[in-house]
Design an enzyme around this catalytic site. Structure first.
Site, PDB file in Angstrom:
ATOM      1  N   SER A   1      67.263 106.342  48.223  1.00 41.35           N
ATOM      2  CA  SER A   1      68.131 104.934  47.364  1.00 41.35           C
ATOM      3  C   SER A   1      68.219 105.610  46.246  1.00 41.35           C
ATOM      4  CB  SER A   1      67.777 103.265  47.531  1.00 41.35           C
ATOM      5  OG  SER A   1      68.755 103.745  46.244  1.00 41.35           O
TER       6      SER A   1
ATOM      7  N   TYR B   1      61.133  98.091  44.016  1.00 44.45           N
ATOM      8  CA  TYR B   1      61.668  97.732  45.642  1.00 44.45           C
ATOM      9  C   TYR B   1      62.113  99.391  45.064  1.00 44.45           C
ATOM     10  CZ  TYR B   1      65.996  99.453  47.756  1.00 44.45           C
ATOM     11  OH  TYR B   1      67.208  99.676  48.029  1.00 44.45           O
TER      12      TYR B   1
ATOM     13  N   LYS C   1      61.012 103.317  46.962  1.00 45.07           N
ATOM     14  CA  LYS C   1      61.711 104.453  47.301  1.00 45.07           C
ATOM     15  C   LYS C   1      60.614 105.785  46.709  1.00 45.07           C
ATOM     16  CE  LYS C   1      63.638 102.015  49.974  1.00 45.07           C
ATOM     17  NZ  LYS C   1      63.877 102.648  52.077  1.00 45.07           N
TER      18      LYS C   1
END
Ligand code: UD1
Length: 344
Positions: free
Chosen positions: A128, A153, A157
């Site tokens: 992302s 989150y 990644k």
């Protein structure tokens, strides 16, 4: 020679389901693993309605090492893996950080271990643009520094990319990490799309749900950003364009065309739209008037980000094709299709 078999984890989810269709339409056999924690089993029928092929499916949790290892042993004929399965809600990750670390990291580790046993050497990973935080220079290139994460989150990644980097150094593994900007829209058939469970966190599902009458009013999070109209700017990309990039990435790996053991690509359009631009685009595409109000900023949101797409364009030979009108129209058609399927 038979079809090459691709394992798609998270294949019943939003980006996963669109990618399964593109893979099937390009001659690949697909096996999906998904625990259905944020998707529904009916997605499989709808994939089959589009492609004419029902993908193989197994329901289990990839963060379970024993189940993942047993699965990999049963499917030694897999040629490559696309790993979508992960938790992805920024706000939720702030409340339940350990759930995010356990799920997102363990799934990748278990998969990589299983791949190693089976000598599967190709993995495409869902990353992302969140890894860049608020970039100092826009548009952001793949060489931009990774900033301290703003959420667990986003941190997962970053950590998964690092796990891939060191794993590719240790053995024959090849990996491509695709850094998505903001994926929106739905398949033209309106048979698959984004299906948020509960109240949507993301902008476009909130817009379409408000227009259809499921939500009363869209809250625009902040109009005091240092942007042309004061609302935050993102690079929205049609999910089908994104799905096509995955097929290209898989092909690149299977054909031995990767130039580095870990390759990283930005997937966006290179165009930034503000929240108000998105509301206007929706109203134009749908002919509906949207009820919205300005509220304070959402904690953790960055001001603006859009992609430098040149590396993906030149190296992958891939370019996002669909414009904002097509994105909004497909998202709206999908919302209307969902509404018409509801029991009245
Ligand atoms: C975030 C993550 C991204 C992640 C994605 C998945 C960051 C910087 N971005 O994207 O990495 O992949 O979630 O879920 O961590 N907005 C409103 N009202 C709403 C909803 C959103 O005004 O009801 C605004 C937001 O403030 C933002 C824009 O719309 O400016 C897009 O928001 P959203 O769709 O949630 O995506 P991101 O936060 O950009």
């Amino acid at each position: 020679m038979g079809k090459k078999k691709i394992l798609v984890t998270g294949g019943t989810g939003f980006i996963g389901s669109h990618t399964v269709v593109e893979l099937q339409q390009n001659g690949y056999e697909v096996i999906i693993v998904d625990n259905l924690s944020n998707s529904s089993i009916e997605v499989l029928d709808n994939i089959a309605k589009i492609s004419g092929i029902m993908p193989a499916f197994e329901k289990f949790d990839l963060s379970d090492q024993i189940l993942t290892s047993a699965f990999m042993k049963r499917h030694s004929d897999i040629s490559g893996v696309i790993h979508f399965a992960a938790f992805k809600a920024v706000g939720e990750s702030m409340e339940k950080p350990l759930d995010y670390y356990r799920n997102n990291l363990m799934s990748l580790i278990n998969l990589l271990e299983g791949m190693k046993v089976n000598k599967i050497t190709s993995i495409v990973f869902s990353s992302s643009c969140t890894v860049y935080g608020q970039p100092d220079v826009l548009p952001v290139t793949e060489k931009a520094p990774i900033k301290e994460a703003w959420s667990p989150y986003g941190n997962t990644k970053q950590m998964c990319e690092e796990i891939l980097r060191f794993s590719t150094m240790a053995n024959t593994l090849k990996a491509i990490a695709l850094r998505y900007f903001n994926p929106i829209g739905a398949h033209d058939s309106a048979l698959i799309g984004e299906l948020p469970i509960g109240t949507p966190n993301n902008l476009v599902p909130f817009i379409t749900q408000t227009a259809i009458g499921k939500r009363e009013c869209l809250s625009v999070f902040g109009n005091d950003y240092n942007t042309p109209d004061g609302t935050a700017v993102r690079d929205y990309i049609h999910v089908v364009d994104l799905a096509k990039a995955h097929v290209i990435a898989v092909e690149r790996m299977l054909n031995g065309k990767c130039k580095l053991d870990l390759e990283i690509f930005n997937l966006g359009t290179g165009i930034g739209y503000s929240v108000l631009d998105m509301i206007n685009a929706f109203e134009e595409a749908s002919g509906e008037k949207l009820n919205y109000r300005i509220v304070p900023r959402r904690p953790g949101d960055i001001e603006m980000v859009w992609a430098d797409t040149r590396f993906a364009n030149s190296e992958l030979g891939w370019k996002a094709e669909k414009n904002i009108n097509e994105m909004m129209l497909s998202a709206w058609n999908w919302e209307k299709a969902l509404f018409s399927r509801q029991p009245k």
